[in-house]
Design a protein around this motif. Structure first.
Motif, PDB file in Angstrom:
ATOM      1  N   ILE A 113       0.799  -1.285  -0.087  1.00  0.00           N
ATOM      2  CA  ILE A 113      -0.074  -0.021   0.157  1.00  0.00           C
ATOM      3  C   ILE A 113       1.286   1.276  -0.112  1.00  0.00           C
ATOM      4  CG2 ILE A 113      -1.824   1.239   1.372  1.00  0.00           C
ATOM      5  CD1 ILE A 113      -2.475  -1.497   2.652  1.00  0.00           C
ATOM      6  N   ASN A 126      -4.702   4.378  -8.787  1.00  0.00           N
ATOM      7  CA  ASN A 126      -5.435   3.484  -8.979  1.00  0.00           C
ATOM      8  C   ASN A 126      -5.860   3.745  -8.043  1.00  0.00           C
ATOM      9  OD1 ASN A 126      -7.039   1.735  -9.301  1.00  0.00           O
ATOM     10  ND2 ASN A 126      -5.281   0.413 -10.125  1.00  0.00           N
ATOM     11  N   LEU A 128      -9.128   2.197  -7.041  1.00  0.00           N
ATOM     12  CA  LEU A 128      -9.163   0.810  -6.508  1.00  0.00           C
ATOM     13  C   LEU A 128      -8.593   0.353  -6.205  1.00  0.00           C
ATOM     14  CD1 LEU A 128     -12.242  -0.668  -6.881  1.00  0.00           C
ATOM     15  CD2 LEU A 128     -11.471  -1.466  -9.160  1.00  0.00           C
ATOM     16  N   GLU A 129      -7.587   0.684  -6.665  1.00  0.00           N
ATOM     17  CA  GLU A 129      -6.441  -0.974  -5.975  1.00  0.00           C
ATOM     18  C   GLU A 129      -6.202  -0.636  -4.731  1.00  0.00           C
ATOM     19  OE1 GLU A 129      -1.890  -2.746  -7.558  1.00  0.00           O
ATOM     20  OE2 GLU A 129      -3.160  -1.418  -8.448  1.00  0.00           O
ATOM     21  N   THR A 131      -7.905   0.546  -2.350  1.00  0.00           N
ATOM     22  CA  THR A 131      -9.249   0.545  -1.535  1.00  0.00           C
ATOM     23  C   THR A 131      -9.259  -1.258  -1.455  1.00  0.00           C
ATOM     24  OG1 THR A 131     -10.585   2.226  -2.407  1.00  0.00           O
ATOM     25  CG2 THR A 131     -11.388   0.843  -0.882  1.00  0.00           C
ATOM     26  N   GLN A 132      -9.078  -1.185  -2.211  1.00  0.00           N
ATOM     27  CA  GLN A 132      -9.176  -2.969  -2.280  1.00  0.00           C
ATOM     28  C   GLN A 132      -7.822  -3.170  -1.029  1.00  0.00           C
ATOM     29  OE1 GLN A 132      -8.505  -4.739  -6.185  1.00  0.00           O
ATOM     30  NE2 GLN A 132     -11.492  -4.389  -5.673  1.00  0.00           N
ATOM     31  N   ALA A 133      -6.920  -2.594  -1.379  1.00  0.00           N
ATOM     32  CA  ALA A 133      -5.890  -2.956  -0.804  1.00  0.00           C
ATOM     33  C   ALA A 133      -5.459  -3.275   0.540  1.00  0.00           C
ATOM     34  CB  ALA A 133      -4.337  -2.778  -1.508  1.00  0.00           C
ATOM     35  N   GLU A 135      -8.567  -2.733   2.929  1.00  0.00           N
ATOM     36  CA  GLU A 135      -9.822  -3.614   2.944  1.00  0.00           C
ATOM     37  C   GLU A 135      -9.156  -5.098   2.877  1.00  0.00           C
ATOM     38  OE1 GLU A 135     -12.504  -3.655   0.318  1.00  0.00           O
ATOM     39  OE2 GLU A 135     -13.103  -2.098   0.818  1.00  0.00           O
ATOM     40  N   LYS A 136      -8.089  -5.026   2.174  1.00  0.00           N
ATOM     41  CA  LYS A 136      -7.472  -6.769   2.871  1.00  0.00           C
ATOM     42  C   LYS A 136      -6.627  -6.031   4.044  1.00  0.00           C
ATOM     43  CE  LYS A 136      -5.885 -11.002   1.823  1.00  0.00           C
ATOM     44  NZ  LYS A 136      -6.996 -11.727   1.869  1.00  0.00           N
ATOM     45  N   GLN A 139      -8.489  -6.994   7.192  1.00  0.00           N
ATOM     46  CA  GLN A 139      -8.889  -8.166   7.303  1.00  0.00           C
ATOM     47  C   GLN A 139      -7.188  -9.042   8.324  1.00  0.00           C
ATOM     48  OE1 GLN A 139     -10.176 -10.243   3.671  1.00  0.00           O
ATOM     49  NE2 GLN A 139     -11.743  -8.643   4.306  1.00  0.00           N
TER      50      GLN A 139
END
Length: 231
Positions: A113, A126, A128-129, A131-133, A135-136, A139
């Motif tokens: 990140i 990017n 979206l990438e 944001t997804q990272a 969220e991951k 977790q």
């Protein structure tokens, strides 16, 4: 004291051989004494036999209980050793591995990140990438924290508690062995004392029987040698 009565008296002038009866006294009193003495001897002999069996049983019972308690001690020692050197370290190592693996994935993704953010600062964005990272990584952070709590709980509480419980069980087994030895020792000592007392009483009654039989024999007077009876 009652006097014995003569129930037989050889006639004067009779020729007798050695051992022939010259005088016979009433044996009834002496026979009763002998009968009572025999009854006492038989009773004590039976009691001695029973107490001997009781003593042997107490010894066997003591040996059985001590062996059983010693077996329980060996099992408890093995359980303690298993916790301290086997299952305990293995489980600790497994949980530590899971925690470190989760931490590694979490930190690697955080680094990724950071790289994405650095590229975004240079104009290579990017969203979206990223944001997804993020969220991951949230977790993974949660997974790491769960793994760390499990490791800390097992290391600081669960394993020490299990080890202390196993040690307490070992100590309890050792105390039980000592209690059994003292208790069974007392029972065996008591059985030995009772047996010895009965043996002495048996010996005394046997001596009394022998004396009574001698007195009974004296109720018959025999000729010491052949000759003529002279009153």
């Amino acid at each position: 004291k009652e006097e014995s009565k003569i129930v037989f008296l050889i006639e004067d002038g009779i020729h007798v051989g050695k051992g022939d009866i010259l005088i016979r006294l009433d044996p009834s009193i002496f026979e009763q004494t002998v009968a009572e003495a025999k009854a006492n001897v038989e009773e004590m002999n039976a009691l001695v036999a029973v107490q001997q069996q009781t003593l042997e049983w107490e010894k066997i019972q003591a040996e059985r209980e001590i062996k059983s308690a010693e077996f329980d001690l060996q099992v408890a020692l093995l359980e303690l050793e298993k916790l301290e050197k086997g299952d305990g370290p293995l489980e600790k190592s497994r949980l530590e591995g899971e925690m470190l693996d989760a931490k590694k994935k979490y930190e690697e993704l955080e680094g990724y990140i950071a790289d994405l953010k650095a590229l975004a600062a240079k104009g290579y964005s990017n969203p979206l990438e990223i944001t997804q990272a993020m969220e991951k990584v949230a977790q993974l952070r949660e997974g790491y924290e769960v793994a760390k709590r499990q490791y800390d709980s097992y290391t600081d509480y669960i394993l020490p508690t299990q080890v202390n419980t196993a040690k307490a069980k070992v100590q309890k087994c050792r105390m039980l062995i000592e209690q059994i030895k003292r208790g069974e020792g007392f029972k065996i000592g008591k059985a030995i004392a009772e047996l010895e007392k009965s043996k002495k009483e048996y010996s005394a009654h046997k001596t009394a029987l022998e004396e009574a039989e001698k007195e009974l024999e004296k109720t018959v007077i025999r000729a010491p040698q052949a000759g003529i009876a002279v009153l």
